[in-house]
Motif scaffolding. Structure first.
Motif, PDB file in Angstrom:
ATOM      1  N   ALA A  85     -15.302  -4.004 -33.344  1.00 36.30           N
ATOM      2  CA  ALA A  85     -14.293  -4.800 -32.620  1.00 36.30           C
ATOM      3  C   ALA A  85     -13.219  -5.265 -33.594  1.00 36.30           C
ATOM      4  O   ALA A  85     -13.378  -5.251 -34.801  1.00 36.30           O
ATOM      5  CB  ALA A  85     -14.945  -5.994 -31.939  1.00 36.30           C
ATOM      6  N   GLY A  86     -12.153  -5.732 -33.033  1.00 33.27           N
ATOM      7  CA  GLY A  86     -11.106  -6.273 -33.903  1.00 33.27           C
ATOM      8  C   GLY A  86      -9.748  -5.736 -33.522  1.00 33.27           C
ATOM      9  O   GLY A  86      -9.609  -5.057 -32.518  1.00 33.27           O
ATOM     10  N   PHE A  87      -8.791  -6.211 -34.265  1.00 32.58           N
ATOM     11  CA  PHE A  87      -8.798  -6.396 -35.716  1.00 32.58           C
ATOM     12  C   PHE A  87      -8.950  -7.880 -36.108  1.00 32.58           C
ATOM     13  O   PHE A  87      -8.527  -8.767 -35.375  1.00 32.58           O
ATOM     14  CB  PHE A  87      -7.500  -5.844 -36.310  1.00 32.58           C
ATOM     15  N   PHE A  88      -9.474  -8.077 -37.337  1.00 32.69           N
ATOM     16  CA  PHE A  88      -9.622  -9.385 -37.927  1.00 32.69           C
ATOM     17  C   PHE A  88      -9.072  -9.355 -39.357  1.00 32.69           C
ATOM     18  O   PHE A  88      -8.793  -8.298 -39.907  1.00 32.69           O
ATOM     19  CB  PHE A  88     -11.089  -9.803 -37.970  1.00 32.69           C
ATOM     20  N   VAL A  89      -8.964 -10.544 -39.944  1.00 30.34           N
ATOM     21  CA  VAL A  89      -8.689 -10.665 -41.372  1.00 30.34           C
ATOM     22  C   VAL A  89      -9.997 -11.004 -42.061  1.00 30.34           C
ATOM     23  O   VAL A  89     -10.724 -11.912 -41.636  1.00 30.34           O
ATOM     24  CB  VAL A  89      -7.645 -11.762 -41.658  1.00 30.34           C
ATOM     25  N   LEU A  90     -10.320 -10.264 -43.095  1.00 30.48           N
ATOM     26  CA  LEU A  90     -11.527 -10.507 -43.874  1.00 30.48           C
ATOM     27  C   LEU A  90     -11.110 -10.897 -45.289  1.00 30.48           C
ATOM     28  O   LEU A  90     -10.490 -10.104 -45.996  1.00 30.48           O
ATOM     29  CB  LEU A  90     -12.403  -9.254 -43.902  1.00 30.48           C
ATOM     30  N   LYS A  91     -11.429 -12.122 -45.658  1.00 28.10           N
ATOM     31  CA  LYS A  91     -11.095 -12.621 -46.999  1.00 28.10           C
ATOM     32  C   LYS A  91     -12.372 -12.657 -47.823  1.00 28.10           C
ATOM     33  O   LYS A  91     -13.291 -13.427 -47.536  1.00 28.10           O
ATOM     34  CB  LYS A  91     -10.462 -14.011 -46.923  1.00 28.10           C
ATOM     35  N   PRO A  99     -24.726 -11.863 -52.966  1.00 26.81           N
ATOM     36  CA  PRO A  99     -23.764 -10.932 -52.377  1.00 26.81           C
ATOM     37  C   PRO A  99     -22.355 -11.510 -52.401  1.00 26.81           C
ATOM     38  O   PRO A  99     -22.160 -12.727 -52.549  1.00 26.81           O
ATOM     39  CB  PRO A  99     -24.264 -10.805 -50.940  1.00 26.81           C
ATOM     40  N   VAL A 100     -21.368 -10.647 -52.252  1.00 26.18           N
ATOM     41  CA  VAL A 100     -19.988 -11.101 -52.076  1.00 26.18           C
ATOM     42  C   VAL A 100     -19.885 -11.843 -50.748  1.00 26.18           C
ATOM     43  O   VAL A 100     -20.359 -11.375 -49.717  1.00 26.18           O
ATOM     44  CB  VAL A 100     -19.015  -9.904 -52.095  1.00 26.18           C
ATOM     45  N   ARG A 101     -19.246 -13.010 -50.784  1.00 28.42           N
ATOM     46  CA  ARG A 101     -19.036 -13.801 -49.585  1.00 28.42           C
ATOM     47  C   ARG A 101     -17.657 -13.496 -49.004  1.00 28.42           C
ATOM     48  O   ARG A 101     -16.709 -13.253 -49.749  1.00 28.42           O
ATOM     49  CB  ARG A 101     -19.125 -15.293 -49.908  1.00 28.42           C
ATOM     50  N   ALA A 102     -17.562 -13.579 -47.682  1.00 28.80           N
ATOM     51  CA  ALA A 102     -16.297 -13.306 -47.003  1.00 28.80           C
ATOM     52  C   ALA A 102     -16.143 -14.239 -45.811  1.00 28.80           C
ATOM     53  O   ALA A 102     -17.134 -14.635 -45.195  1.00 28.80           O
ATOM     54  CB  ALA A 102     -16.253 -11.855 -46.534  1.00 28.80           C
ATOM     55  N   ILE A 103     -14.908 -14.594 -45.491  1.00 25.55           N
ATOM     56  CA  ILE A 103     -14.612 -15.392 -44.305  1.00 25.55           C
ATOM     57  C   ILE A 103     -13.794 -14.539 -43.345  1.00 25.55           C
ATOM     58  O   ILE A 103     -12.832 -13.873 -43.747  1.00 25.55           O
ATOM     59  CB  ILE A 103     -13.859 -16.680 -44.672  1.00 25.55           C
ATOM     60  N   VAL A 104     -14.208 -14.557 -42.085  1.00 26.98           N
ATOM     61  CA  VAL A 104     -13.530 -13.804 -41.034  1.00 26.98           C
ATOM     62  C   VAL A 104     -12.544 -14.730 -40.323  1.00 26.98           C
ATOM     63  O   VAL A 104     -12.926 -15.802 -39.842  1.00 26.98           O
ATOM     64  CB  VAL A 104     -14.536 -13.244 -40.015  1.00 26.98           C
ATOM     65  N   LYS A 105     -11.276 -14.296 -40.267  1.00 22.91           N
ATOM     66  CA  LYS A 105     -10.228 -15.095 -39.636  1.00 22.91           C
ATOM     67  C   LYS A 105      -9.512 -14.271 -38.581  1.00 22.91           C
ATOM     68  O   LYS A 105      -9.544 -13.039 -38.595  1.00 22.91           O
ATOM     69  CB  LYS A 105      -9.215 -15.583 -40.684  1.00 22.91           C
ATOM     70  N   GLU A 106      -8.864 -14.975 -37.657  1.00 21.31           N
ATOM     71  CA  GLU A 106      -8.046 -14.294 -36.671  1.00 21.31           C
ATOM     72  C   GLU A 106      -6.867 -13.607 -37.362  1.00 21.31           C
ATOM     73  O   GLU A 106      -6.313 -14.127 -38.334  1.00 21.31           O
ATOM     74  CB  GLU A 106      -7.528 -15.288 -35.625  1.00 21.31           C
ATOM     75  N   LEU A 107      -6.495 -12.465 -36.855  1.00 21.06           N
ATOM     76  CA  LEU A 107      -5.327 -11.742 -37.357  1.00 21.06           C
ATOM     77  C   LEU A 107      -4.093 -12.240 -36.616  1.00 21.06           C
ATOM     78  O   LEU A 107      -4.048 -12.217 -35.384  1.00 21.06           O
ATOM     79  CB  LEU A 107      -5.500 -10.242 -37.142  1.00 21.06           C
ATOM     80  N   VAL A 108      -3.120 -12.730 -37.354  1.00 25.87           N
ATOM     81  CA  VAL A 108      -1.885 -13.212 -36.747  1.00 25.87           C
ATOM     82  C   VAL A 108      -0.709 -12.413 -37.283  1.00 25.87           C
ATOM     83  O   VAL A 108      -0.777 -11.816 -38.354  1.00 25.87           O
ATOM     84  CB  VAL A 108      -1.665 -14.722 -37.020  1.00 25.87           C
TER      85      VAL A 108
END
Length: 321
Positions: free
Chosen positions: A61-67, A173-182
């Protein structure tokens, strides 16, 4: 620099909201904090030393921003933040818990979710943990070179790798935050006018942004919180001297510059000046701070055991003589 033998704390399994210290937290996006990730497009800055930011599909699903956040040797946090604290923190792990960029962001988004004020920023949906194969795959996409899996027997880790991993991170592990794509489009004049009101609201929620320069905004909303203090945070309490006037004025000056830079870029915009922000000078700071100081926020109201949380910060968080 090689490892001293110190290992950072394991993450809880099954995953729990992070960070695992008193104050707001961000929950995992999925029950396992794992997901299928399709890295679609790089969105970050090439010189960013803290993170990789990508447009991504998650579980199809998506798209999202993954930081995704790089590792950094723990002594960095001690060297750079002890000098600003009137009292040092009790141990090395606490510096990671309170000063790591990933944890900064988790705390901000956790507070916005608690207060149901997620409209004050680009929305975060939760955090993920990359698998070893995902880490290696993204390193290959960026560098074009194959990368050993972090679990492989490749000798002592000394930070000279894509993710900056040292021996002390070998189990993490590498940590990531999922954000809405604007959209990266310029904000409207109304959106720009709302930036000062949003900043005041963030202050009232115990969040001190500090870095309000233009690159941290999209569409008039903050998107980057990797250097932000959210109550409870030791830097909001145990700092040398009364620096709030200096900090608030610097923050507002950056915001003012940012607002006018955006407005000057908008075609044929007819907008009144930012009267409230323009008039906000040294003479107003003391009154403003007395009403809306971030460190005055009642963070204990969200704690399941407020007495234990209060005892932790009063008795265990700082190293006392």
């Amino acid at each position: 620099m090689t490892s001293s033998g110190f290992r950072l704390a394991f993450l809880p399994n099954p995953p729990l909201p992070l960070p695992r210290v008193s104050g707001p937290k961000l929950a995992p996006l999925t029950p396992t904090a794992r997901a299928d990730i399709d890295f679609v497009q790089f969105l970050g800055r090439g010189n960013d030393v803290e993170s990789q930011v990508w447009k991504a599909k998650i579980n199809g699903a998506g798209f999202f921003v993954l930081k995704m956040f790089y590792f950094r040797y723990s002594d960095y946090y001690v060297r750079n933040y002890t000098r600003d604290l009137a009292l040092p923190l009790a141990d090395l792990q606490l510096y990671i818990d309170y000063f790591k960029p990933f944890n900064y962001e988790c705390r901000v988004y956790g507070r916005l979710k608690e207060e149901k004020r997620e409209e004050l920023a680009v929305k975060a949906l939760g955090y993920l943990l990359l698998t070893p194969h995902q880490e290696a795959h993204l390193a290959w996409k960026v560098t074009g070179e194959s990368s050993d899996l972090p679990s492989a027997d490749i000798g002592e880790l000394d930070g000279d790798n894509f993710w900056g991993r040292y021996e002390q991170h070998c189990s993490l592990p590498v940590r990531a935050i999922v954000k809405e794509l604007v959209s990266p489009k310029l904000p409207t004049s109304d959106e720009v006018q709302g930036m000062w009101a949003d900043l005041q609201a963030l202050h009232s929620l115990g969040i001190f942004v500090g870095d309000t320069y233009g690159g941290n905004y999209l569409g008039g909303k903050l998107v980057d919180f990797s250097r932000v203090w959210t109550m409870y945070h030791p830097a909001l309490i145990q700092t040398y001297g009364n620096r709030w006037e200096e900090w608030i004025l610097e923050e507002l000056q950056k915001l003012q510059d940012n607002c006018y830079n955006v407005i000057n870029s908008l075609p044929s915009e007819n907008i009144d000046s930012f009267e409230d922000l323009d008039a906000f000078g040294v003479g107003h700071i003391a009154d403003y701070i007395s009403k809306i100081l971030p460190s005055a926020y009642n963070w204990l109201k969200w704690e399941k055991d407020a007495d234990a949380a209060h005892a932790f910060v009063e008795q265990s968080l700082f190293k006392r003589a």
